[in-house]
Design a protein around this motif. Structure first.
Motif, PDB file in Angstrom:
ATOM      1  N   ASP A   1      35.934  33.075  41.167  1.00  0.00           N
ATOM      2  CA  ASP A   1      34.725  33.901  41.316  1.00  0.00           C
ATOM      3  C   ASP A   1      33.646  33.274  40.453  1.00  0.00           C
ATOM      4  O   ASP A   1      33.655  33.436  39.251  1.00  0.00           O
ATOM      5  CB  ASP A   1      35.049  35.336  40.879  1.00  0.00           C
ATOM      6  CG  ASP A   1      33.823  36.234  40.837  1.00  0.00           C
ATOM      7  OD1 ASP A   1      32.772  35.839  41.338  1.00  0.00           O
ATOM      8  OD2 ASP A   1      33.938  37.341  40.267  1.00  0.00           O
ATOM      9  N   ASN A   2      32.687  32.430  40.921  1.00  0.00           N
ATOM     10  CA  ASN A   2      32.443  32.353  42.319  1.00  0.00           C
ATOM     11  C   ASN A   2      32.298  30.888  42.746  1.00  0.00           C
ATOM     12  O   ASN A   2      31.592  30.561  43.687  1.00  0.00           O
ATOM     13  CB  ASN A   2      31.181  33.170  42.623  1.00  0.00           C
ATOM     14  CG  ASN A   2      30.957  33.422  44.077  1.00  0.00           C
ATOM     15  OD1 ASN A   2      31.814  33.187  44.901  1.00  0.00           O
ATOM     16  ND2 ASN A   2      29.776  33.846  44.416  1.00  0.00           N
TER      17      ASN A   2
ATOM     18  N   HIS B   1      26.945  32.682  43.452  1.00  0.00           N
ATOM     19  CA  HIS B   1      26.504  32.552  42.057  1.00  0.00           C
ATOM     20  C   HIS B   1      27.331  31.510  41.330  1.00  0.00           C
ATOM     21  O   HIS B   1      28.503  31.286  41.656  1.00  0.00           O
ATOM     22  CB  HIS B   1      26.502  33.900  41.329  1.00  0.00           C
ATOM     23  CG  HIS B   1      27.840  34.559  41.178  1.00  0.00           C
ATOM     24  ND1 HIS B   1      28.680  34.324  40.122  1.00  0.00           N
ATOM     25  CD2 HIS B   1      28.492  35.473  41.957  1.00  0.00           C
ATOM     26  CE1 HIS B   1      29.774  35.071  40.244  1.00  0.00           C
ATOM     27  NE2 HIS B   1      29.687  35.775  41.356  1.00  0.00           N
TER      28      HIS B   1
ATOM     29  N   ASP C   1      30.896  35.969  47.959  1.00  0.00           N
ATOM     30  CA  ASP C   1      31.442  36.293  46.633  1.00  0.00           C
ATOM     31  C   ASP C   1      32.839  36.869  46.860  1.00  0.00           C
ATOM     32  O   ASP C   1      33.083  37.535  47.867  1.00  0.00           O
ATOM     33  CB  ASP C   1      30.531  37.314  45.930  1.00  0.00           C
ATOM     34  CG  ASP C   1      30.673  37.272  44.416  1.00  0.00           C
ATOM     35  OD1 ASP C   1      31.633  36.662  43.929  1.00  0.00           O
ATOM     36  OD2 ASP C   1      29.823  37.871  43.741  1.00  0.00           O
TER      37      ASP C   1
ATOM     38  N   GLU D   1      24.686  36.257  37.664  1.00  0.00           N
ATOM     39  CA  GLU D   1      25.144  37.402  38.466  1.00  0.00           C
ATOM     40  C   GLU D   1      26.041  38.312  37.649  1.00  0.00           C
ATOM     41  O   GLU D   1      25.997  39.535  37.774  1.00  0.00           O
ATOM     42  CB  GLU D   1      25.901  36.912  39.717  1.00  0.00           C
ATOM     43  CG  GLU D   1      26.197  38.012  40.722  1.00  0.00           C
ATOM     44  CD  GLU D   1      27.530  38.722  40.533  1.00  0.00           C
ATOM     45  OE1 GLU D   1      27.773  39.738  41.180  1.00  0.00           O
ATOM     46  OE2 GLU D   1      28.353  38.257  39.690  1.00  0.00           O
ATOM     47  N   GLU D   2      26.859  37.698  36.796  1.00  0.00           N
ATOM     48  CA  GLU D   2      27.857  38.476  36.037  1.00  0.00           C
ATOM     49  C   GLU D   2      27.217  39.373  34.980  1.00  0.00           C
ATOM     50  O   GLU D   2      27.869  40.236  34.412  1.00  0.00           O
ATOM     51  CB  GLU D   2      28.877  37.544  35.367  1.00  0.00           C
ATOM     52  CG  GLU D   2      29.654  36.647  36.342  1.00  0.00           C
ATOM     53  CD  GLU D   2      30.593  37.422  37.254  1.00  0.00           C
ATOM     54  OE1 GLU D   2      30.685  38.653  37.107  1.00  0.00           O
ATOM     55  OE2 GLU D   2      31.220  36.789  38.122  1.00  0.00           O
TER      56      GLU D   2
HETATM   57 ZN    ZN Z   1      31.315  37.108  41.821  1.00  0.00          ZN
END
Ligand code: ZN
Length: 436
Positions: A238-239, A82, A309, A267-268
């Motif tokens: 990340d990431n 991501h 990830d 994604e977060e």
């Molecule tokens: Zn992540």
């Protein structure tokens, strides 16, 4: 590739990518420079055998190589990651005055570790939509680059219990200071953004900003620490670490298999969006490549997702926060993430496939499971494998301080992940696991 070489690329990629929009643009530019053709979702595609392609959608990116267009039913080797990271996102009406100071209203984006955002030189970047002199509207990437924002802590003398578990109220406590009112007077926030667009994009002639997706970010550069420089400290590991590794693997691989990068946005915040892993971007691109439903079905059945990830390394000051039988060390190889509730997509079969790949690449993987009395995090892995209908595994570089404004990994960890990722792309066929 030597670890230092890859780390140099990682550091420069992180510096150029303060937001997912920048990350996707930097990756696209690099791929195009290396011979990939950019495709537009709004036009029909004429794909060719041996072709290499890239598509961008609002901070997400998909790149693929058609080394053998006639063998689509063999499936794709897919690396997923991501592009977004936890942050503070500007509100639409983002300037407010507080007595003599100009401060900015923000919302929390994702699961940011909020106390780490205090006392840092912050800058601002993202995507803005502006009306220009020709009366039309255009999107621009914007990055102020210099430290224009700061969130000062409250002195301990004014809050004696600050070290005893202080709560942070995002609405009240986290507004970055932008200027003293005297300086900001007569210059609206909108005008300030317009000036920056026009200085960063000299042909723009922007007149007003009509909307923005702007995020704060840490100005401090990535770097090494430790007596032997054995650790990396950087924002957004990340990431972006995984994006950098996936990008390098697809650029360096011997071009034998049909391979793909799927780098999702959002994604977060749960992946449900136009450009998130729960959207249709991956499925649609694969369907358009395959052309008919039968080929598409067989292609997906034979595809495999390596979902990259970051993983929680055991913290030496908080040993009891990780499962005691599954110690995760920095500089000890990629981490396979497992969870009985499928918060990670790994299973026995996909784990075995990845272990074989690692062994051949000279890398030893580690196994992560959450303590049984704590809830597990997740990744794009479960969403992407469910949405696409492919098998997969969740793997990542061991990391301390995940979701802090600065995170830590081992100096050799990006290279371990790269070596196994590249071999995943290059191996003649994926290891076959027989049926009972
Ligand atoms: Zn992540």
């Amino acid at each position: 590739m030597k670890p230092e070489q890859l780390n140099d690329s990682l550091f420069s990629f992180i510096k150029q990518s303060p937001t997912p929009f920048h990350a996707a643009a930097v990756i696209r530019d690099k791929l195009v420079q290396e011979g990939f053709t950019q495709l537009d979702e709004g036009h029909t595609w004429n794909l060719e055998n041996g072709g290499k392609y890239v598509v961008v959608r609002h901070g997400a990116l998909i790149a693929f190589t058609l080394s053998d267009f006639s063998q689509l039913t063999k499936g794709f080797r897919i690396i997923g990651a991501h592009t977004d990271s936890p942050s503070l996102q500007l509100k639409p009406q983002s300037s407010s005055t507080s007595k003599s100071y100009f401060k900015i209203g923000v919302e929390k984006y994702g699961g940011a570790l909020l106390h780490t955002w205090f006392d840092r030189e912050l800058s601002l970047a993202g995507n803005v939509t502006a009306q220009c002199a020709d009366g039309r509207y255009y999107n621009y990437l914007l990055d102020f680059e210099s430290p224009i924002l700061y969130i000062p802590s409250l002195a301990i003398h004014l809050e004696r219990k600050a070290n005893e578990g202080r709560e942070i109220n995002v609405q009240n406590d986290l507004s970055p200071i932008f200027a003293q009112k005297a300086i900001a007077d007569g210059k609206s926030w909108n005008k300030f953004l317009v000036e920056r667009i026009n200085s960063q994009h000299p042909d723009a002639d922007a007149q007003s900003v009509e909307g923005h997706d702007l995020f704060c970010y840490d100005c401090a550069a990535p770097g090494y620490f430790g007596v032997e420089s054995e650790f990396i400290s950087a924002p957004r590991l990340d990431n972006l670490l995984s994006c950098c590794v996936g990008l390098q693997a697809i650029l360096d691989m011997e071009n034998k298999n049909n391979c793909m990068l799927i780098f999702s946005n959002h994604e977060e915040i749960g992946s449900t969006s136009y450009s998130g892993a729960l959207g249709n971007f991956g499925n649609l691109v694969l369907a358009r490549i395959c052309g008919n439903f039968d080929t598409y079905g067989v292609c997906l059945h034979n595809s495999f997702l390596l979902s990259l990830d970051n993983a929680h390394a055991t913290h030496p000051n908080f040993l009891d926060k990780n499962d005691p039988d599954h110690e995760i060390l920095l500089n000890h190889g990629p981490v396979i993430k497992l969870n009985s509730s499928q918060r990670y997509c790994s299973n026995a079969k996909s784990g075995a496939i990845f272990r074989i790949i690692c062994a051949e690449a000279g890398v030893t993987p580690q196994d992560f499971v959450m303590r049984s009395d704590m809830l597990s995090g997740s990744t794009i892995g479960p969403f992407a494998t469910a949405e696409l209908g492919v098998q997969g595994i969740d793997v990542g570089a061991p990391t301390w301080a995940m979701h802090s404004i600065r995170e830590v990994t081992g100096t050799t960890d990006p290279e371990f992940l790269y070596r196994s990722s590249r071999h995943f792309f290059e191996r003649e066929a994926l290891p076959s696991i027989g049926k009972i």
